[in-house]
Write a protein that holds these residues in place. Structure first.
Motif, PDB file in Angstrom:
ATOM      1  N   GLN A  14       0.901  -1.231  -0.034  1.00  0.00           N
ATOM      2  CA  GLN A  14      -0.098   0.161  -0.076  1.00  0.00           C
ATOM      3  C   GLN A  14       0.774   1.070  -0.289  1.00  0.00           C
ATOM      4  O   GLN A  14       1.960   1.276   0.677  1.00  0.00           O
ATOM      5  N   GLY A  15       0.553   2.076  -0.809  1.00  0.00           N
ATOM      6  CA  GLY A  15       1.331   3.564  -0.625  1.00  0.00           C
ATOM      7  C   GLY A  15       1.795   4.125  -2.032  1.00  0.00           C
ATOM      8  O   GLY A  15       1.392   3.598  -3.087  1.00  0.00           O
ATOM      9  N   ASP A  16       2.556   5.185  -1.857  1.00  0.00           N
ATOM     10  CA  ASP A  16       2.924   5.921  -3.136  1.00  0.00           C
ATOM     11  C   ASP A  16       4.583   5.644  -3.301  1.00  0.00           C
ATOM     12  O   ASP A  16       5.148   5.533  -2.252  1.00  0.00           O
ATOM     13  N   VAL A  17       5.055   5.680  -4.394  1.00  0.00           N
ATOM     14  CA  VAL A  17       6.438   5.538  -4.511  1.00  0.00           C
ATOM     15  C   VAL A  17       6.778   6.367  -5.815  1.00  0.00           C
ATOM     16  O   VAL A  17       5.957   6.651  -6.750  1.00  0.00           O
ATOM     17  N   VAL A 250      -1.172   0.504  -5.186  1.00  0.00           N
ATOM     18  CA  VAL A 250       0.022   1.354  -5.266  1.00  0.00           C
ATOM     19  C   VAL A 250      -0.232   2.311  -6.306  1.00  0.00           C
ATOM     20  O   VAL A 250      -0.689   2.270  -7.374  1.00  0.00           O
ATOM     21  N   THR A 251       0.308   3.426  -5.937  1.00  0.00           N
ATOM     22  CA  THR A 251       0.516   4.721  -6.698  1.00  0.00           C
ATOM     23  C   THR A 251       1.927   5.043  -7.102  1.00  0.00           C
ATOM     24  O   THR A 251       2.667   5.230  -6.256  1.00  0.00           O
ATOM     25  N   VAL A 252       2.119   5.001  -8.441  1.00  0.00           N
ATOM     26  CA  VAL A 252       3.574   5.457  -9.009  1.00  0.00           C
ATOM     27  C   VAL A 252       3.640   6.725  -9.536  1.00  0.00           C
ATOM     28  O   VAL A 252       2.467   7.169 -10.275  1.00  0.00           O
ATOM     29  N   LYS A 253       4.289   7.591  -8.729  1.00  0.00           N
ATOM     30  CA  LYS A 253       4.211   9.012  -9.085  1.00  0.00           C
ATOM     31  C   LYS A 253       5.375   9.622  -9.951  1.00  0.00           C
ATOM     32  O   LYS A 253       6.636   8.894 -10.156  1.00  0.00           O
ATOM     33  N   ILE A 281       0.076   6.775 -11.844  1.00  0.00           N
ATOM     34  CA  ILE A 281      -0.867   5.654 -12.211  1.00  0.00           C
ATOM     35  C   ILE A 281      -1.155   5.148 -10.769  1.00  0.00           C
ATOM     36  O   ILE A 281      -0.098   4.668  -9.979  1.00  0.00           O
ATOM     37  N   THR A 282      -2.501   4.789 -10.377  1.00  0.00           N
ATOM     38  CA  THR A 282      -2.480   3.967  -9.273  1.00  0.00           C
ATOM     39  C   THR A 282      -3.309   2.691  -9.742  1.00  0.00           C
ATOM     40  O   THR A 282      -4.186   2.524 -10.633  1.00  0.00           O
ATOM     41  N   ILE A 283      -2.864   1.374  -9.163  1.00  0.00           N
ATOM     42  CA  ILE A 283      -3.512   0.197  -9.529  1.00  0.00           C
ATOM     43  C   ILE A 283      -3.955  -0.318  -8.080  1.00  0.00           C
ATOM     44  O   ILE A 283      -3.517   0.001  -7.010  1.00  0.00           O
ATOM     45  N   ASP A 284      -5.156  -0.749  -8.153  1.00  0.00           N
ATOM     46  CA  ASP A 284      -6.116  -1.220  -6.862  1.00  0.00           C
ATOM     47  C   ASP A 284      -6.442  -2.685  -7.295  1.00  0.00           C
ATOM     48  O   ASP A 284      -7.129  -2.900  -8.018  1.00  0.00           O
ATOM     49  N   PHE A 407      10.412   0.080  -1.719  1.00  0.00           N
ATOM     50  CA  PHE A 407       9.445  -0.977  -1.134  1.00  0.00           C
ATOM     51  C   PHE A 407       8.870  -0.693   0.275  1.00  0.00           C
ATOM     52  O   PHE A 407       8.159  -1.180   0.637  1.00  0.00           O
ATOM     53  N   ALA A 408      10.006  -0.052   1.175  1.00  0.00           N
ATOM     54  CA  ALA A 408       9.420   0.284   2.562  1.00  0.00           C
ATOM     55  C   ALA A 408       8.486   1.243   2.348  1.00  0.00           C
ATOM     56  O   ALA A 408       7.569   1.162   3.246  1.00  0.00           O
ATOM     57  N   THR A 409       8.362   2.221   1.550  1.00  0.00           N
ATOM     58  CA  THR A 409       7.247   3.124   1.259  1.00  0.00           C
ATOM     59  C   THR A 409       5.817   2.477   1.109  1.00  0.00           C
ATOM     60  O   THR A 409       4.692   3.021   1.394  1.00  0.00           O
ATOM     61  N   LEU A 410       6.018   1.180   0.532  1.00  0.00           N
ATOM     62  CA  LEU A 410       4.673   0.344   0.319  1.00  0.00           C
ATOM     63  C   LEU A 410       4.451  -0.550   1.529  1.00  0.00           C
ATOM     64  O   LEU A 410       3.500  -1.524   1.370  1.00  0.00           O
ATOM     65  N   GLY A 411       5.221  -0.654   2.376  1.00  0.00           N
ATOM     66  CA  GLY A 411       5.113  -1.621   3.410  1.00  0.00           C
ATOM     67  C   GLY A 411       5.763  -2.878   3.523  1.00  0.00           C
ATOM     68  O   GLY A 411       5.730  -3.721   4.463  1.00  0.00           O
ATOM     69  N   ALA A 412       6.608  -3.147   2.625  1.00  0.00           N
ATOM     70  CA  ALA A 412       7.387  -4.056   2.534  1.00  0.00           C
ATOM     71  C   ALA A 412       8.947  -3.871   3.242  1.00  0.00           C
ATOM     72  O   ALA A 412       9.518  -2.938   2.676  1.00  0.00           O
ATOM     73  N   THR A 413       9.232  -4.592   4.128  1.00  0.00           N
ATOM     74  CA  THR A 413      10.569  -4.420   4.829  1.00  0.00           C
ATOM     75  C   THR A 413      12.050  -5.140   4.287  1.00  0.00           C
ATOM     76  O   THR A 413      11.782  -6.461   4.451  1.00  0.00           O
ATOM     77  N   ILE A 414      12.570  -4.721   3.364  1.00  0.00           N
ATOM     78  CA  ILE A 414      13.816  -5.411   3.040  1.00  0.00           C
ATOM     79  C   ILE A 414      15.047  -4.796   3.467  1.00  0.00           C
ATOM     80  O   ILE A 414      15.469  -3.639   3.640  1.00  0.00           O
ATOM     81  N   LYS A 415      15.753  -5.893   4.206  1.00  0.00           N
ATOM     82  CA  LYS A 415      16.868  -5.544   4.885  1.00  0.00           C
ATOM     83  C   LYS A 415      17.987  -6.080   4.111  1.00  0.00           C
ATOM     84  O   LYS A 415      18.290  -7.294   3.713  1.00  0.00           O
TER      85      LYS A 415
END
Length: 436
Positions: A14-17, A250-253, A281-284, A407-415
């Motif tokens: 979820q979110g914007d990138v 997800v919204t790509v800006k 562009i927003t995909i739902d 990916f963090a802005t969308l809620g995925a935590t990648i380390k």
């Protein structure tokens, strides 16, 4: 020691990138600065390994290159080198773009045969034939392309297949040629239009932008200019597919939706909701039963081959049967075996892959064979149970800026770390191991 990305499962991104500038546009723009002496500025430039590699090539040729934030300043006032060496060119296929401008301005060029992604043969025949059509003498020896000419001569040239790379090189060579050059069946990708805009800003006379016939009236000299790189349509497409595969929103800006028409149409056909604004562009795909569809890649504006692996990852997650046919690079299926290690059911015949959807993927050690294959494995890993360890992720550094942060802005935590992490819990967390 392996580097590792730990990616805890995201139930729904979820979110914007914010989308970065397109590396496939920036690299030709960088090569074009060799056509004149002066200080050129390219804006909206991503921080990527491929950009760094091209900067090193330009420095080797005598240019001064400075990359601050998203602006690239290139000073070619003392740039007289004409040899692009193997140890740099082998890192990236786009390094061959220096062939045209060096030959046009200096009358000679020696460029090592290029490297890049490891899938399939991608010959440079069209590049060489194009230079020869402009009256250059070209020979191959000891792994290098050696080209010589006085002033290049304008000519008609027809591309046997639509080729972005060869179109770039012929444009860069012909702008300083004597007389008129006409390029038929030229590539019409947005990155070509971006280059035409830059060259015309430098004083070139190119007509037919956006069409497959380009007419170039040669000029005797060019001047430095400032240009903005277009947004990266492949990066944008990757995050839109990520929204679909995780059934998120997800919204790509900072994008140009017109550059992604084929993907938008395909995503809509699966059942996702797509909303396009002027620069977003927003995909739902939330709580929607997506349907598999088949796609066939082709030259722009058809479905991009650089989104084929990511699309296949989406097909793997959908119940039903779909097909993916790649007409651009028939051998671009090295990611298939790795997706199958995660539980995908894919069969390849010729240049077509048949996918029987398998929503329940499970983690396993896999390997990224190239840039876009690595992106596909990330997408599949987002929905795989347990840990997925992906090696050779250095490929991703070539084409995705700030992957972890975005990916963090969308809620995925990648380390990203240097040690694999073991767990007894069934967490859908792909581990992306980078071999440095």
């Amino acid at each position: 020691m392996k580097e590792i990305y730990q990616v805890p499962t995201s139930q729904s991104l979820q979110g914007d990138v914010i989308i970065s500038g397109a590396k496939n546009a920036v690299l030709p723009l960088m090569a074009a600065t060799l056509l004149c002496r002066g200080i050129s500025i390219i804006n909206n430039v991503p921080q990527l390994d491929d950009v760094n590699t091209m900067a090193e090539v330009l420095r080797y040729l005598g240019a001064k290159v400075e990359h601050q934030n998203s602006s690239l300043t290139i000073d070619t006032r003392e740039c007289d080198g004409y040899q692009a060496p193997y140890h740099l060119v082998t890192k990236m296929r786009a390094s061959i773009y220096v062939l045209g401008p060096l030959l046009a301005r200096l009358g000679q060029a020696s460029v090592a045969l290029p490297g890049g992604c490891a899938w399939g043969p991608r010959p440079v025949d069209l590049h060489i034939a194009g230079m020869q059509a402009l009256s250059a003498k070209v020979e191959l020896s000891h792994g290098n392309i050696h080209a010589h000419a006085g002033r290049l001569q304008g000519a008609d040239f027809t591309f046997s297949i639509s080729s972005v790379g060869a179109t770039v090189n012929l444009l860069l060579a012909s702008v300083l040629a004597d007389g008129t050059t006409r390029l038929f069946n030229a590539a019409i990708e947005p990155e070509i239009d971006n280059l035409v805009d830059q060259l015309n800003a430098m004083g070139a006379q190119i007509f037919g932008k956006g069409t497959s016939t380009l007419v170039i009236e040669g000029v005797t000299e060019l001047k430095a200019a400032t240009i903005d790189a277009i947004p990266d349509r492949i990066e944008a497409g990757t995050y839109l597919i990520a929204g679909a595969i995780t059934q998120g929103k997800v919204t790509v800006k900072q994008v140009q939706p017109a550059h992604l028409t084929a993907l938008i149409d395909s995503l809509t056909a699966t059942g996702t909701l797509i909303c396009c604004e002027d620069d977003s562009i927003t995909i739902d795909a939330q709580q929607r039963a997506l349907q598999p569809i088949s796609i066939k890649t082709g030259p722009y504006p058809l479905f991009a081959t650089d989104l084929q692996p990511q699309w296949m990852a989406l097909c793997v997650s959908l119940t039903g049967v779909s097909q993916v046919t790649d007409t651009i690079y028939p051998d671009r299926f090295q990611h298939v075996a790795e997706l199958c290690r995660l539980g995908a059911n894919i069969r390849v015949k010729g240049n077509t892959a048949c996918i029987i959807g398998t929503p329940n993927l499970s983690g396993a050690p896999v390997k990224a064979s190239d840039l876009r294959a690595g992106a596909a494995l990330i997408l599949a890993g987002l929905i795989a149970s347990d840990y997925t360890e992906i090696s050779d992720i250095h490929h991703l550094d070539r084409g995705y800026q700030n992957l972890i942060g975005k990916f963090a802005t969308l809620g995925a935590t990648i380390k990203r770390s240097h040690h694999p992490v073991a767990t007894n819990q069934a967490i859908a967390a792909p581990l992306l191991s980078l071999c440095g």
